[in-house]
Enzyme design. Sequence first.
Site, PDB file in Angstrom:
ATOM      1  CD  GLU A   1      -4.371  -7.371  -5.333  1.00 34.10           C
ATOM      2  OE1 GLU A   1      -5.029  -8.405  -5.162  1.00 34.10           O
ATOM      3  OE2 GLU A   1      -4.518  -6.366  -4.605  1.00 34.10           O
TER       4      GLU A   1
ATOM      5  NE  ARG B   1      -4.151  -1.802   1.670  1.00 35.00           N
ATOM      6  CZ  ARG B   1      -4.835  -2.384   2.651  1.00 35.00           C
ATOM      7  NH1 ARG B   1      -4.672  -1.986   3.887  1.00 35.00           N
ATOM      8  NH2 ARG B   1      -5.694  -3.318   2.376  1.00 35.00           N
TER       9      ARG B   1
ATOM     10  CB  CYS C   1     -23.102  -6.206  12.594  1.00 35.14           C
ATOM     11  SG  CYS C   1     -23.144  -7.666  11.539  1.00 35.14           S
TER      12      CYS C   1
ATOM     13  CG  ASP D   1     -11.273 -10.336  -2.533  1.00 34.45           C
ATOM     14  OD1 ASP D   1     -12.380  -9.871  -2.160  1.00 34.45           O
ATOM     15  OD2 ASP D   1     -10.230 -10.161  -1.873  1.00 34.45           O
TER      16      ASP D   1
ATOM     17  CE1 TYR E   1      -3.707 -23.875  -4.632  1.00 30.32           C
ATOM     18  CE2 TYR E   1      -2.587 -22.930  -2.727  1.00 30.32           C
ATOM     19  CZ  TYR E   1      -3.611 -23.671  -3.278  1.00 30.32           C
ATOM     20  OH  TYR E   1      -4.557 -24.219  -2.452  1.00 30.32           O
TER      21      TYR E   1
ATOM     22  CE1 TYR F   1      -9.668  -8.733  -5.881  1.00 31.51           C
ATOM     23  CE2 TYR F   1      -7.680  -9.991  -6.386  1.00 31.51           C
ATOM     24  CZ  TYR F   1      -8.357  -9.079  -5.604  1.00 31.51           C
ATOM     25  OH  TYR F   1      -7.719  -8.476  -4.562  1.00 31.51           O
TER      26      TYR F   1
HETATM   27  S1  SF4 Z   1     -23.500  -5.006   8.879  1.00 30.62           S
HETATM   28 FE1  SF4 Z   1     -22.469  -6.894   9.416  1.00 30.62          FE
HETATM   29  S2  SF4 Z   1     -23.012  -8.347   7.828  1.00 30.62           S
HETATM   30 FE2  SF4 Z   1     -23.521  -6.293   7.060  1.00 30.62          FE
HETATM   31  S3  SF4 Z   1     -21.708  -5.662   5.902  1.00 30.62           S
HETATM   32 FE3  SF4 Z   1     -21.467  -4.891   7.960  1.00 30.62          FE
HETATM   33  S4  SF4 Z   1     -20.305  -6.467   9.076  1.00 30.62           S
HETATM   34 FE4  SF4 Z   1     -21.097  -7.389   7.190  1.00 30.62          FE
END
Ligand code: SF4
Length: 330
Positions: A49, A37, A199, A147, A94, A129
Amino acid sequence: MSRPSKQTIALNTRAIRDFRRRLLAWHDANKRDLPWRRTRDPYHILVSEIMLQQTRVAAAIPYYECFLRLFPTAAALGRARETTVLRAWTGLGYYSRARNLQAAAREIARCGFPATYEDALELPGVGPYTAAAVTSIALGKPHAAVDGNVKRVLARVAADNRAGQADADALLDTERPGDFNQAMMELGALVCLPGTPKCGECPVSRHCAAHAQGSVTEFPARRVKRATEQVKIRWAFVEHNDALLLAPPKPGGLWRGFWHLPEISLERPRLVARLQHGITFRDIEIEVYTGRVRRMPVACEFVPKTRLKRIPLATPLRKFLKDLEMERQA
Ligand code: SF4
Protein backbone atom coordinates in the site's frame (compact mmCIF):
# COMPACT_ATOMS: atom_id res chain seq x y z
CA MET A 1 -8.89 18.18 11.02
CA SER A 2 -11.17 17.66 7.99
CA ARG A 3 -14.91 17.59 8.62
CA PRO A 4 -16.58 14.22 7.99
CA SER A 5 -18.27 14.23 4.58
CA LYS A 6 -22.03 13.86 4.18
CA GLN A 7 -23.50 10.98 2.24
CA THR A 8 -24.40 12.02 -1.30
CA ILE A 9 -25.25 8.66 -2.90
CA ALA A 10 -29.04 8.29 -3.01
CA LEU A 11 -29.43 4.51 -2.98
CA ASN A 12 -31.85 2.69 -0.68
CA THR A 13 -30.88 -0.34 1.41
CA ARG A 14 -31.97 -2.78 -1.24
CA ALA A 15 -30.05 -1.01 -3.98
CA ILE A 16 -26.95 -0.87 -1.79
CA ARG A 17 -27.18 -4.61 -1.16
CA ASP A 18 -27.48 -5.20 -4.90
CA PHE A 19 -24.51 -2.88 -5.54
CA ARG A 20 -22.34 -4.93 -3.15
CA ARG A 21 -23.42 -8.24 -4.59
CA ARG A 22 -22.77 -7.21 -8.19
CA LEU A 23 -19.47 -5.55 -7.43
CA LEU A 24 -18.10 -8.49 -5.41
CA ALA A 25 -19.24 -11.05 -8.02
CA TRP A 26 -17.49 -9.01 -10.73
CA HIS A 27 -14.36 -8.72 -8.61
CA ASP A 28 -14.27 -12.43 -7.80
CA ALA A 29 -14.34 -13.19 -11.52
CA ASN A 30 -12.10 -10.39 -12.83
CA LYS A 31 -9.56 -9.40 -10.19
CA ARG A 32 -5.93 -9.25 -11.26
CA ASP A 33 -3.50 -11.74 -9.78
CA LEU A 34 -1.15 -9.38 -7.93
CA PRO A 35 1.58 -10.54 -5.52
CA TRP A 36 0.15 -8.65 -2.51
CA ARG A 37 -3.21 -10.35 -3.07
CA ARG A 38 -1.65 -13.74 -2.31
CA THR A 39 -0.95 -12.87 1.31
CA ARG A 40 -2.75 -11.79 4.44
CA ASP A 41 0.45 -10.74 6.19
CA PRO A 42 -0.34 -7.17 7.36
CA TYR A 43 3.29 -6.05 7.07
CA HIS A 44 3.48 -7.25 3.44
CA ILE A 45 0.18 -5.54 2.64
CA LEU A 46 1.41 -2.36 4.31
CA VAL A 47 4.53 -2.43 2.10
CA SER A 48 2.37 -2.80 -1.01
CA GLU A 49 0.00 0.00 0.00
CA ILE A 50 2.83 2.42 0.76
CA MET A 51 4.50 1.61 -2.58
CA LEU A 52 1.23 2.01 -4.48
CA GLN A 53 0.58 5.47 -3.05
CA GLN A 54 2.54 7.15 -5.85
CA THR A 55 3.47 4.28 -8.14
CA ARG A 56 1.57 2.38 -10.82
CA VAL A 57 0.78 -1.28 -10.15
CA ALA A 58 3.00 -2.66 -12.96
CA ALA A 59 5.96 -0.55 -11.82
CA ALA A 60 5.48 -1.47 -8.15
CA ILE A 61 5.48 -5.29 -8.61
CA PRO A 62 9.27 -5.85 -9.07
CA TYR A 63 10.05 -3.40 -6.25
CA TYR A 64 7.59 -5.12 -3.93
CA GLU A 65 9.08 -8.55 -4.62
CA CYS A 66 12.67 -7.37 -4.28
CA PHE A 67 11.92 -5.33 -1.13
CA LEU A 68 10.34 -8.31 0.62
CA ARG A 69 13.21 -10.57 -0.39
CA LEU A 70 15.54 -8.10 1.35
CA PHE A 71 13.23 -7.33 4.29
CA PRO A 72 10.79 -10.26 4.67
CA THR A 73 9.61 -9.15 8.11
CA ALA A 74 9.00 -5.87 9.92
CA ALA A 75 11.88 -6.78 12.25
CA ALA A 76 14.26 -7.20 9.27
CA LEU A 77 13.25 -3.82 7.84
CA GLY A 78 13.48 -2.18 11.26
CA ARG A 79 17.04 -3.48 11.73
CA ALA A 80 18.29 -2.46 8.29
CA ARG A 81 20.49 0.60 7.74
CA GLU A 82 18.60 3.52 6.22
CA THR A 83 21.00 3.62 3.28
CA THR A 84 20.16 -0.02 2.46
CA VAL A 85 16.44 0.73 2.59
CA LEU A 86 16.79 3.82 0.39
CA ARG A 87 18.83 1.84 -2.12
CA ALA A 88 16.04 -0.76 -2.34
CA TRP A 89 13.60 2.11 -2.86
CA THR A 90 15.68 3.86 -5.53
CA GLY A 91 13.54 4.47 -8.61
CA LEU A 92 10.25 4.63 -6.72
CA GLY A 93 10.75 8.25 -5.64
CA TYR A 94 9.03 9.99 -2.73
CA TYR A 95 11.66 8.69 -0.33
CA SER A 96 9.86 9.93 2.76
CA ARG A 97 7.62 6.89 2.19
CA ALA A 98 10.59 4.56 2.65
CA ARG A 99 11.73 6.36 5.80
CA ASN A 100 8.24 6.29 7.29
CA LEU A 101 7.84 2.65 6.35
CA GLN A 102 11.01 1.78 8.19
CA ALA A 103 9.88 3.78 11.24
CA ALA A 104 6.52 1.94 11.09
CA ALA A 105 8.34 -1.40 10.81
CA ARG A 106 10.26 -0.63 14.01
CA GLU A 107 6.97 0.06 15.80
CA ILE A 108 5.47 -3.17 14.46
CA ALA A 109 8.56 -5.18 15.45
CA ARG A 110 8.36 -3.71 18.96
CA CYS A 111 4.61 -3.91 19.63
CA GLY A 112 3.14 -6.24 16.97
CA PHE A 113 0.89 -5.14 14.10
CA PRO A 114 -1.88 -2.79 15.30
CA ALA A 115 -5.09 -4.72 15.94
CA THR A 116 -7.43 -1.85 15.05
CA TYR A 117 -7.88 0.81 12.40
CA GLU A 118 -7.35 3.54 15.03
CA ASP A 119 -4.07 2.00 16.19
CA ALA A 120 -2.88 1.56 12.60
CA LEU A 121 -3.39 5.31 12.12
CA GLU A 122 -0.70 5.87 14.75
CA LEU A 123 2.00 4.29 12.55
CA PRO A 124 4.33 6.79 10.85
CA GLY A 125 3.22 7.58 7.29
CA VAL A 126 -0.13 5.80 7.66
CA GLY A 127 -3.19 7.93 6.93
CA PRO A 128 -6.91 7.03 6.86
CA TYR A 129 -6.71 5.40 3.42
CA THR A 130 -3.74 3.15 4.20
CA ALA A 131 -5.03 2.25 7.66
CA ALA A 132 -8.42 1.27 6.19
CA ALA A 133 -6.90 -0.67 3.29
CA VAL A 134 -4.43 -2.66 5.41
CA THR A 135 -6.73 -3.43 8.35
CA SER A 136 -9.65 -4.39 6.09
CA ILE A 137 -7.58 -6.60 3.78
CA ALA A 138 -5.32 -8.22 6.38
CA LEU A 139 -7.57 -8.23 9.46
CA GLY A 140 -11.12 -7.98 8.07
CA LYS A 141 -11.82 -4.67 9.85
CA PRO A 142 -14.87 -2.84 8.46
CA HIS A 143 -13.36 0.45 7.26
CA ALA A 144 -13.87 1.83 3.78
CA ALA A 145 -10.67 2.83 1.97
CA VAL A 146 -11.00 5.88 -0.27
CA ASP A 147 -8.13 6.51 -2.68
CA GLY A 148 -8.20 8.49 -5.93
CA ASN A 149 -9.75 5.62 -7.92
CA VAL A 150 -12.48 5.04 -5.35
CA LYS A 151 -13.22 8.76 -5.09
CA ARG A 152 -13.79 8.89 -8.85
CA VAL A 153 -16.18 5.91 -8.76
CA LEU A 154 -18.09 7.47 -5.86
CA ALA A 155 -18.37 10.87 -7.57
CA ARG A 156 -19.84 9.20 -10.64
CA VAL A 157 -22.17 6.84 -8.79
CA ALA A 158 -23.47 9.83 -6.79
CA ALA A 159 -23.20 12.30 -9.71
CA ASP A 160 -21.83 14.61 -7.06
CA ASN A 161 -18.27 15.86 -6.70
CA ARG A 162 -18.60 16.00 -2.92
CA ALA A 163 -18.91 12.18 -2.71
CA GLY A 164 -16.34 10.68 -0.36
CA GLN A 165 -15.81 8.78 2.85
CA ALA A 166 -19.45 8.84 4.05
CA ASP A 167 -20.59 7.29 0.76
CA ALA A 168 -17.85 4.67 0.85
CA ASP A 169 -18.86 3.82 4.45
CA ALA A 170 -22.50 3.44 3.39
CA LEU A 171 -21.64 1.14 0.48
CA LEU A 172 -19.04 -0.98 2.31
CA ASP A 173 -19.83 -4.67 2.66
CA THR A 174 -18.93 -5.20 6.31
CA GLU A 175 -18.87 -8.99 5.87
CA ARG A 176 -16.15 -8.80 3.21
CA PRO A 177 -14.59 -5.37 3.79
CA GLY A 178 -11.16 -6.22 2.38
CA ASP A 179 -12.59 -7.71 -0.81
CA PHE A 180 -15.06 -4.84 -1.14
CA ASN A 181 -12.35 -2.18 -0.81
CA GLN A 182 -10.19 -3.95 -3.36
CA ALA A 183 -13.19 -4.35 -5.67
CA MET A 184 -13.89 -0.60 -5.58
CA MET A 185 -10.23 0.14 -6.33
CA GLU A 186 -10.17 -2.45 -9.11
CA LEU A 187 -13.34 -1.01 -10.63
CA GLY A 188 -11.70 2.42 -10.71
CA ALA A 189 -8.47 1.02 -12.15
CA LEU A 190 -9.98 -1.23 -14.84
CA VAL A 191 -13.47 0.03 -15.73
CA CYS A 192 -14.37 3.42 -14.28
CA LEU A 193 -11.32 5.00 -15.91
CA PRO A 194 -10.35 8.65 -15.47
CA GLY A 195 -10.84 9.60 -19.15
CA THR A 196 -13.62 7.53 -20.69
CA PRO A 197 -15.13 4.95 -18.35
CA LYS A 198 -16.17 1.59 -19.79
CA CYS A 199 -19.77 1.84 -18.58
CA GLY A 200 -20.84 -1.01 -20.87
CA GLU A 201 -18.65 -3.38 -18.79
CA CYS A 202 -19.55 -1.92 -15.41
CA PRO A 203 -21.18 -4.28 -12.90
CA VAL A 204 -22.86 -1.41 -11.03
CA SER A 205 -23.95 0.78 -13.96
CA ARG A 206 -27.61 0.36 -12.98
CA HIS A 207 -26.84 2.17 -9.72
CA CYS A 208 -24.73 4.93 -11.24
CA ALA A 209 -26.41 8.36 -11.30
CA ALA A 210 -23.88 9.94 -13.70
CA HIS A 211 -24.37 7.07 -16.15
CA ALA A 212 -28.15 7.44 -15.93
CA GLN A 213 -27.87 11.19 -16.59
CA GLY A 214 -25.31 10.78 -19.38
CA SER A 215 -22.91 13.05 -17.48
CA VAL A 216 -20.02 10.71 -16.57
CA THR A 217 -17.36 13.04 -17.97
CA GLU A 218 -18.41 15.81 -15.55
CA PHE A 219 -17.31 13.72 -12.57
CA PRO A 220 -15.01 14.11 -10.80
CA ALA A 221 -14.45 17.87 -11.32
CA ARG A 222 -11.09 18.71 -12.82
CA ARG A 223 -8.55 19.98 -10.30
CA VAL A 224 -6.41 22.99 -10.95
CA LYS A 225 -2.82 21.72 -11.12
CA ARG A 226 -0.16 23.29 -8.94
CA ALA A 227 2.24 25.32 -11.07
CA THR A 228 5.58 23.61 -11.74
CA GLU A 229 8.59 25.29 -10.17
CA GLN A 230 11.70 25.50 -12.37
CA VAL A 231 14.95 24.87 -10.50
CA LYS A 232 18.45 25.25 -12.00
CA ILE A 233 21.53 23.87 -10.31
CA ARG A 234 25.19 23.32 -11.19
CA TRP A 235 26.99 20.17 -10.19
CA ALA A 236 30.75 19.74 -10.12
CA PHE A 237 32.04 16.45 -11.52
CA VAL A 238 35.53 15.85 -10.15
CA GLU A 239 37.40 12.54 -10.37
CA HIS A 240 40.66 11.70 -8.66
CA ASN A 241 42.47 8.33 -8.63
CA ASP A 242 39.37 6.23 -9.27
CA ALA A 243 37.34 8.20 -6.74
CA LEU A 244 34.55 10.72 -7.22
CA LEU A 245 34.00 13.90 -5.24
CA LEU A 246 30.58 13.65 -3.61
CA ALA A 247 28.44 15.60 -1.18
CA PRO A 248 27.11 13.32 1.58
CA PRO A 249 23.38 12.86 2.31
CA LYS A 250 21.69 15.61 4.30
CA PRO A 251 18.48 15.30 6.34
CA GLY A 252 16.68 17.91 4.17
CA GLY A 253 16.90 19.62 0.79
CA LEU A 254 16.39 18.33 -2.75
CA TRP A 255 18.55 15.21 -2.34
CA ARG A 256 17.52 14.35 1.19
CA GLY A 257 19.23 11.11 2.24
CA PHE A 258 21.18 10.70 -1.02
CA TRP A 259 24.75 11.28 -2.11
CA HIS A 260 25.06 13.74 -4.98
CA LEU A 261 27.62 15.84 -6.81
CA PRO A 262 28.66 18.99 -4.94
CA GLU A 263 27.45 22.43 -5.95
CA ILE A 264 30.84 24.17 -5.91
CA SER A 265 32.57 26.46 -8.36
CA LEU A 266 35.47 25.09 -10.38
CA GLU A 267 38.46 26.57 -12.12
CA ARG A 268 38.06 26.64 -15.89
CA PRO A 269 34.72 24.83 -15.81
CA ARG A 270 33.65 22.80 -18.84
CA LEU A 271 30.04 21.72 -19.35
CA VAL A 272 29.82 17.91 -19.72
CA ALA A 273 26.11 17.21 -19.38
CA ARG A 274 22.71 18.75 -18.96
CA LEU A 275 20.24 16.64 -16.94
CA GLN A 276 16.50 16.99 -16.43
CA HIS A 277 14.84 15.61 -13.33
CA GLY A 278 11.33 15.97 -11.96
CA ILE A 279 10.45 15.78 -8.26
CA THR A 280 6.75 16.28 -7.43
CA PHE A 281 6.08 19.87 -8.58
CA ARG A 282 9.70 20.76 -9.40
CA ASP A 283 11.41 20.59 -12.79
CA ILE A 284 15.11 20.50 -12.10
CA GLU A 285 17.69 21.33 -14.73
CA ILE A 286 21.17 20.25 -13.70
CA GLU A 287 24.27 21.42 -15.52
CA VAL A 288 27.25 19.19 -14.81
CA TYR A 289 30.67 20.82 -15.09
CA THR A 290 34.11 19.38 -14.80
CA GLY A 291 37.25 21.35 -13.95
CA ARG A 292 39.80 21.89 -11.18
CA VAL A 293 38.72 22.25 -7.58
CA ARG A 294 39.80 25.63 -6.17
CA ARG A 295 39.62 24.51 -2.56
CA MET A 296 38.51 21.12 -1.21
CA PRO A 297 35.00 21.72 0.17
CA VAL A 298 34.74 20.81 3.87
CA ALA A 299 31.55 18.77 3.68
CA CYS A 300 32.54 16.70 0.63
CA GLU A 301 34.66 13.60 0.26
CA PHE A 302 36.29 11.52 -2.44
CA VAL A 303 34.39 8.22 -2.59
CA PRO A 304 36.05 5.23 -4.32
CA LYS A 305 34.06 4.29 -7.41
CA THR A 306 33.92 0.69 -6.21
CA ARG A 307 31.69 1.93 -3.35
CA LEU A 308 29.19 3.75 -5.54
CA LYS A 309 26.96 0.72 -6.04
CA ARG A 310 26.59 0.31 -2.28
CA ILE A 311 25.53 3.83 -1.33
CA PRO A 312 22.25 5.61 -2.18
CA LEU A 313 22.87 8.03 -5.05
CA ALA A 314 20.48 10.75 -6.23
CA THR A 315 18.60 9.39 -9.27
CA PRO A 316 19.96 11.92 -11.82
CA LEU A 317 23.52 11.23 -10.64
CA ARG A 318 22.99 7.48 -11.02
CA LYS A 319 21.71 8.02 -14.59
CA PHE A 320 24.57 10.38 -15.39
CA LEU A 321 27.19 7.86 -14.20
CA LYS A 322 25.54 5.07 -16.17
CA ASP A 323 25.54 7.14 -19.38
CA LEU A 324 29.14 8.15 -18.75
CA GLU A 325 30.21 4.55 -18.27
CA MET A 326 28.52 3.53 -21.52
CA GLU A 327 30.13 6.48 -23.33
CA ARG A 328 33.57 5.54 -22.02
CA GLN A 329 33.14 1.91 -23.03
CA ALA A 330 32.03 2.83 -26.56
S1 SF4 B 1 -21.44 3.20 -14.90
FE1 SF4 B 1 -19.63 4.12 -15.79
S2 SF4 B 1 -19.30 6.00 -14.66
FE2 SF4 B 1 -20.73 4.74 -13.46
S3 SF4 B 1 -19.42 3.61 -12.03
FE3 SF4 B 1 -19.70 2.33 -13.81
S4 SF4 B 1 -17.96 2.78 -15.17
FE4 SF4 B 1 -18.09 4.42 -13.65
